[in-house]
Enzyme design. Sequence first.
Site, PDB file in Angstrom:
ATOM      1  CB  ALA A  11      -0.983  -0.032   1.239  1.00 36.44           C
ATOM      2  CG  ASP A  33      -0.143  -2.481   3.448  1.00 38.13           C
ATOM      3  OD1 ASP A  33      -0.344  -2.072   4.766  1.00 38.13           O
ATOM      4  OD2 ASP A  33       0.945  -2.149   2.882  1.00 38.13           O
ATOM      5  CG  ASP A  42      -2.181  -6.698  11.991  1.00 41.21           C
ATOM      6  OD1 ASP A  42      -0.978  -6.663  11.970  1.00 41.21           O
ATOM      7  OD2 ASP A  42      -2.663  -6.336  13.022  1.00 41.21           O
ATOM      8  CG  LEU A  43       1.524  -9.430   6.982  1.00 43.15           C
ATOM      9  CD1 LEU A  43       2.526  -9.177   6.010  1.00 43.15           C
ATOM     10  CD2 LEU A  43       1.047 -10.844   6.914  1.00 43.15           C
ATOM     11  CB  SER A 112      17.569  -2.251   6.526  1.00 40.86           C
ATOM     12  OG  SER A 112      17.769  -0.765   6.914  1.00 40.86           O
ATOM     13  CE1 TYR A 147      12.844  -0.779  10.005  1.00 42.73           C
ATOM     14  CE2 TYR A 147      15.228  -0.208   9.677  1.00 42.73           C
ATOM     15  CZ  TYR A 147      14.097  -0.579   9.192  1.00 42.73           C
ATOM     16  OH  TYR A 147      14.064  -0.409   7.925  1.00 42.73           O
TER      17      TYR A 147
HETATM   18  P1  NAD Z   1       6.301   2.375   4.374  1.00 44.82           P
HETATM   19  O1  NAD Z   1       5.897   2.800   5.725  1.00 44.82           O
HETATM   20  O2  NAD Z   1       6.004   3.365   3.128  1.00 44.82           O
HETATM   21  O3  NAD Z   1       5.445   1.212   3.959  1.00 44.82           O
HETATM   22  C1  NAD Z   1       5.537  -0.135   4.690  1.00 44.82           C
HETATM   23  C2  NAD Z   1       4.112  -0.771   4.495  1.00 44.82           C
HETATM   24  O4  NAD Z   1       4.283  -2.089   5.519  1.00 44.82           O
HETATM   25  C3  NAD Z   1       2.891   0.011   4.798  1.00 44.82           C
HETATM   26  O5  NAD Z   1       2.080   0.040   3.747  1.00 44.82           O
HETATM   27  C4  NAD Z   1       2.441  -0.287   5.993  1.00 44.82           C
HETATM   28  O6  NAD Z   1       1.088  -0.325   6.014  1.00 44.82           O
HETATM   29  C5  NAD Z   1       2.697  -2.024   5.901  1.00 44.82           C
HETATM   30  N1  NAD Z   1       2.648  -2.650   7.001  1.00 44.82           N
HETATM   31  C6  NAD Z   1       3.010  -2.269   8.285  1.00 44.82           C
HETATM   32  N2  NAD Z   1       2.801  -3.000   9.338  1.00 44.82           N
HETATM   33  C7  NAD Z   1       2.008  -4.045   8.886  1.00 44.82           C
HETATM   34  C8  NAD Z   1       1.253  -5.192   9.136  1.00 44.82           C
HETATM   35  N3  NAD Z   1       1.209  -5.454  10.520  1.00 44.82           N
HETATM   36  N4  NAD Z   1       0.436  -5.983   8.382  1.00 44.82           N
HETATM   37  C9  NAD Z   1       0.766  -5.578   7.012  1.00 44.82           C
HETATM   38  N5  NAD Z   1       1.256  -4.658   6.467  1.00 44.82           N
HETATM   39  C10 NAD Z   1       1.976  -3.737   7.354  1.00 44.82           C
HETATM   40  O7  NAD Z   1       7.709   1.958   4.421  1.00 44.82           O
HETATM   41  P2  NAD Z   1       8.895   1.469   3.313  1.00 44.82           P
HETATM   42  O8  NAD Z   1       9.897   2.593   3.625  1.00 44.82           O
HETATM   43  O9  NAD Z   1       8.134   1.542   1.852  1.00 44.82           O
HETATM   44  O10 NAD Z   1       9.455   0.205   4.034  1.00 44.82           O
HETATM   45  C11 NAD Z   1       9.116  -0.728   3.255  1.00 44.82           C
HETATM   46  C12 NAD Z   1      10.096  -2.020   3.718  1.00 44.82           C
HETATM   47  O11 NAD Z   1      11.526  -1.493   3.365  1.00 44.82           O
HETATM   48  C13 NAD Z   1      10.106  -2.268   5.202  1.00 44.82           C
HETATM   49  O12 NAD Z   1      10.469  -3.467   5.398  1.00 44.82           O
HETATM   50  C14 NAD Z   1      11.273  -1.341   5.784  1.00 44.82           C
HETATM   51  O13 NAD Z   1      11.810  -1.775   6.820  1.00 44.82           O
HETATM   52  C15 NAD Z   1      12.257  -1.297   4.624  1.00 44.82           C
HETATM   53  N6  NAD Z   1      13.371  -0.449   4.548  1.00 44.82           N
HETATM   54  C16 NAD Z   1      12.749   1.069   4.119  1.00 44.82           C
HETATM   55  C17 NAD Z   1      13.757   1.767   4.097  1.00 44.82           C
HETATM   56  C18 NAD Z   1      13.752   3.325   3.982  1.00 44.82           C
HETATM   57  O14 NAD Z   1      14.406   4.086   4.192  1.00 44.82           O
HETATM   58  N7  NAD Z   1      12.296   3.854   3.775  1.00 44.82           N
HETATM   59  C19 NAD Z   1      15.353   1.530   4.370  1.00 44.82           C
HETATM   60  C20 NAD Z   1      15.504   0.267   4.503  1.00 44.82           C
HETATM   61  C21 NAD Z   1      14.613  -0.675   4.569  1.00 44.82           C
END
Ligand code: NAD
Length: 253
Positions: A11, A33, A42-43, A112, A147
Amino acid sequence: MTRTVVITGAASGIGKAIDELLESRGYRTIGVDVHATDIIADLSTPEGRAKMVAAVKAECPDGIDGVVACAGLALAEPKTVAVNYFGAVATLEGLRPLIKVNAQSRAVVIASVAATMPHDDALVDACLSGDEAAALKAAAGKEDLIYASTKVAITRWARKHAVLPEWAGAGILLNIVAPGVIHTPMTQAIYDDKAYLEQIKQMLPAPIGRYGEPEEIAQLVGFLISPENSLMVGQMLYIDSGSEAATRGELAW
Ligand code: NAD
């Protein structure tokens, strides 16, 4: 033949960009999501994970070609352990029996660059033991390390499992993507606060002069999830503006 790929966290942010890229390439994508996608689950809970697997089974009676475990939280609280580690493992293990065994199946988990940063060994071990209650307990009081610990744990889990008969031996190539700082809703607070951004830049320098966008991560996942990735297994791929190389340097090898 149309390839079907399940993407958790579809999402928003990186998951959404992966979903959009794969759709633009003719894939059938199934988003998972807590809101605004195909399967709402909800994961962070066993019930939500079971609901996700049942819904994918119902939508895809002929199986799927791949899965991208991307859903994640960066909150300094135990729920981050439930989603980032136990939710990701449940996604990969829960959907693995639905993945076609035909040497063209692929899986990706989003870890990450934080996996290179300080973490808590007891929390990592508790995750890897598979005991969720113990892991949630181990997270208490270690808020700043949660994290990074979840990302260390999921990386170790993926490296261990990627080479097993049920993954690599079945032709399901599992790899790990480690983004650096990427501009998504997860990191918006960093971009909104100049002092915070400067602090992050000290910790995670960007030799290319900028951090990343979710579409850039999607390009790498697009390759890893495709049959063109015919040989890479169990690898941790940093896609991070150079942060990992700049901080760990040549002696990481
Ligand atoms: P984001 O917050 O934009 O997206 C994360 C998504 O995960 C959201 O849509 C959220 O609703 C969903 N989510 C959260 N909890 C959930 C649950 N209980 N059940 C189902 N869905 C759930 O964040 P992002 O930056 O796109 O992150 C995506 C992945 O990338 C994550 O694993 C994050 O740790 C990883 N990541 C992000 C970054 C960054 O800088 N943005 C860097 C390294 C790794």
